[in-house]
Design an enzyme around this catalytic site. Structure first.
Site, mmCIF file in Angstrom:
data_model
loop_
_atom_site.group_PDB
_atom_site.id
_atom_site.type_symbol
_atom_site.label_atom_id
_atom_site.label_comp_id
_atom_site.label_asym_id
_atom_site.label_seq_id
_atom_site.Cartn_x
_atom_site.Cartn_y
_atom_site.Cartn_z
ATOM 1 N N GLY A 121 0.842 -1.318 -0.165
ATOM 2 C CA GLY A 121 -0.023 0.014 0.058
ATOM 3 C C GLY A 121 0.812 1.213 -0.069
ATOM 4 N N GLY A 128 2.751 3.525 1.460
ATOM 5 C CA GLY A 128 3.687 3.751 2.783
ATOM 6 C C GLY A 128 4.312 4.978 2.943
ATOM 7 N N ARG A 129 4.575 5.781 1.902
ATOM 8 C CA ARG A 129 5.443 6.878 1.864
ATOM 9 C C ARG A 129 4.917 7.817 0.791
ATOM 10 N NH1 ARG A 129 11.573 6.457 -0.224
ATOM 11 N NH2 ARG A 129 11.433 4.899 -1.926
ATOM 12 N N LYS A 176 5.595 11.133 -3.046
ATOM 13 C CA LYS A 176 6.711 10.105 -2.741
ATOM 14 C C LYS A 176 7.551 10.919 -1.359
ATOM 15 C CE LYS A 176 10.178 7.052 -4.631
ATOM 16 N NZ LYS A 176 10.764 6.519 -5.845
ATOM 17 N N ARG A 178 -2.659 0.129 -9.946
ATOM 18 C CA ARG A 178 -1.756 -0.738 -10.139
ATOM 19 C C ARG A 178 -2.358 -2.153 -10.479
ATOM 20 N NH1 ARG A 178 0.135 3.088 -6.407
ATOM 21 N NH2 ARG A 178 2.014 3.497 -6.180
ATOM 22 N N ASP A 219 3.328 -4.015 -8.154
ATOM 23 C CA ASP A 219 2.917 -2.834 -7.635
ATOM 24 C C ASP A 219 3.503 -1.608 -8.448
ATOM 25 O OD1 ASP A 219 4.920 -3.954 -6.003
ATOM 26 O OD2 ASP A 219 4.843 -1.914 -5.033
#
Length: 488
Positions: free
Chosen positions: A89, A91-92, A130, A203, A270
């Site tokens: 998922g 995450g950042r 990001k 994705r 992904d």
């Protein structure tokens, strides 16, 4: 906030609901220093009028743009080096908004007089981040991005765009004033947050998550969402037709990577999306010389994602997507759609090599002969003839003969393998040879993006906070984009 009439918010992924994403907030960074803004990309979505303070507010503090509901972290799973991971998922990063890209006509009207823009049919684009902080999917990570990683993504996306590869565009890079500890960089290292413009962050792994939970209803909703927004020529409810469209787009992307001599490095499920657009640049590399087994990631010890294995990797990932769609469609038409990848890839590879060499098609047999002889020449010459110089020297075919044979690689252009290449090339008529009038072709060589240059650009930033070499490189890449003027 002074957006232009070209700005058209359309946050459609948000409509899918909380089964697909989680509302999140950005990190509170100690400082925000603007290091890069892509004004050309910003103009394509009506954001070029933002002042520096407004830009930082939007892309450093993530104050929502007009008509955008606020950031969400997307949910997905994925195969990482072919091992399934259900704990992935965003995450950042997160989806900060969605908006329509203006058509060239609308953009011209907007930049000229700021008048009301005529209706547009431009692509739906995502504002993806990001390094924007932790989310429910951070898995213990800090949700941050190193400044070097952000700089590398800007360079990769800019270089690929100049070479005609379908790619996300780096929109913004802001340094955020934190000291990060990383095992693969000298630490502590500087932090940053990146924003990219991308044609969908849906994705393959987005479908995988729904399939993992045996939620045919979620897959059906995703199929309709993706079909309607990104592949509207596909009939409603036609999951095999949608798969065929994604296969076609993925084949084109893979062929363009190969023609660019590019190695993505991490082709997990992904990291491939439903529109066939390259994104998320981590350990990427461009070939220093033709080497089928060349890898970009130091941790790819088996060569799974090596240069010449990228078509295999993309096809494997497509089979995972097809497996998810079996929850809503019959296997036979899905298999037929999947099996179209090989022929589509070969067709797109021929077209990509002709594009790179600036010549017109002469039919399958002659076009394939040109691909084969080009690769044979690169293989034989090895490190003596790098990927980009060959395409630069012989761009537009026989129109470049004097330039190539009088250039720095002239001594390499002889022998039987070269004669076969030249014969195959000269069979083809130049395509838009007037492009050779661009000043770039008066230079001794092309713009390249080898790892040694990337490290030199970073060293200037890390040692002296000198961004001028980085900015000069981007300016040269923009000149190259204009010189090549590759069409989609």
């Amino acid at each position: 906030m002074p957006v232009t009439p070209a700005y058209t918010p359309e946050p459609r992924f948000f409509d899918l609901g909380d089964e697909y994403a989680d509302a999140v907030g950005p990190a509170n960074f100690p400082t925000t220093i603007l290091r890069y803004r892509n004004d050309r990309a910003a103009a394509s979505v009506g954001l070029e009028g933002l002042s520096e303070d407004e830009w930082i507010a939007a892309f450093g503090r993530f104050e929502p743009l007009p008509g955008q509901p606020g950031p969400i972290a997307m949910r997905y799973h994925g195969h990482q080096f072919r091992h399934y991971n259900p704990d992935l998922g965003d995450g950042r990063g997160f989806l900060a908004g969605q908006l329509r890209e203006t058509t060239p006509l609308a953009l011209k009207q907007t930049s000229a007089a700021r008048e009301t823009v005529a209706p547009r049919d431009g692509r739906l684009l995502d504002l993806g981040t990001k390094g924007s902080g932790t989310t429910p999917w951070s898995r213990g990570g800090d949700g941050r991005l190193t400044l070097k990683g952000g700089m590398r993504e800007v360079l990769a996306a800019t270089m690929l765009e100049s070479l005609g590869v379908p790619t996300s565009r780096a929109l913004s890079l802001i340094e955020t004033g934190e000291a990060l500890e990383r095992g693969d960089e000298p630490s502590p290292t500087r932090s940053a947050v990146l924003v990219r413009l991308q044609h969908s962050h849906v994705r393959f792994g987005t479908f995988q998550r729904a399939a993992y939970h045996q939620r045919a209803d979620l897959i059906e909703a995703l199929v309709e969402h993706v079909r309607a927004l990104y592949h509207p020529h596909v009939a409603a409810g036609d999951a095999p037709g949608l798969l065929a469209a994604i296969v076609e787009a993925s084949a084109k992307l893979t062929a363009r990577w190969i023609a660019a001599g590019f190695v993505h490095g991490v082709l997990n499920t992904d990291n491939l999306n439903v529109t066939g657009e390259s994104f998320d640049y981590g350990p990427w590399r461009f070939l220093p010389a033709y080497e089928p087994g060349f890898t970009a990631a130091y941790f790819d010890q088996t060569g799974l994602y090596a240069f010449a294995r990228q078509p295999e990797a993309v096809f494997w990932n497509l089979t995972q997507l097809a497996g998810c769609l079996k929850l809503v469609a019959d296997a036979v038409p899905l298999t037929e759609a999947l099996n179209s990848f090989g022929p589509a890839y070969i067709r797109h590879l021929r077209a990509a090599f002709l594009m790179r060499l600036g010549v017109q098609s002469l039919g399958e047999a002659a076009d394939q002969r040109l691909v084969d002889t080009t690769l044979a020449l690169l293989r034989e010459r090895g490190e003596g003839l790098r990927w980009e110089p060959l395409f630069f020297d012989w761009f537009a075919g026989f129109s470049s003969s004097a330039r190539a044979l009088g250039g720095p690689h002239a001594t390499l252009y002889q022998g039987e393998t070269f004669d076969a290449f030249r014969f195959a090339l000269f069979e083809h008529e130049p395509d838009r040879p007037e492009r050779l009038e661009h000043p770039m072709f008066a230079q001794a060589g092309p713009e390249e993006m080898l790892i040694e240059e990337v490290e030199t650009l970073w060293a200037a930033i890390a040692t002296h906070d000198d961004w001028s070499p980085f900015q000069a490189k981007l300016a040269r890449l923009e000149q190259a984009r204009q010189a090549w003027s590759f069409e989609g």
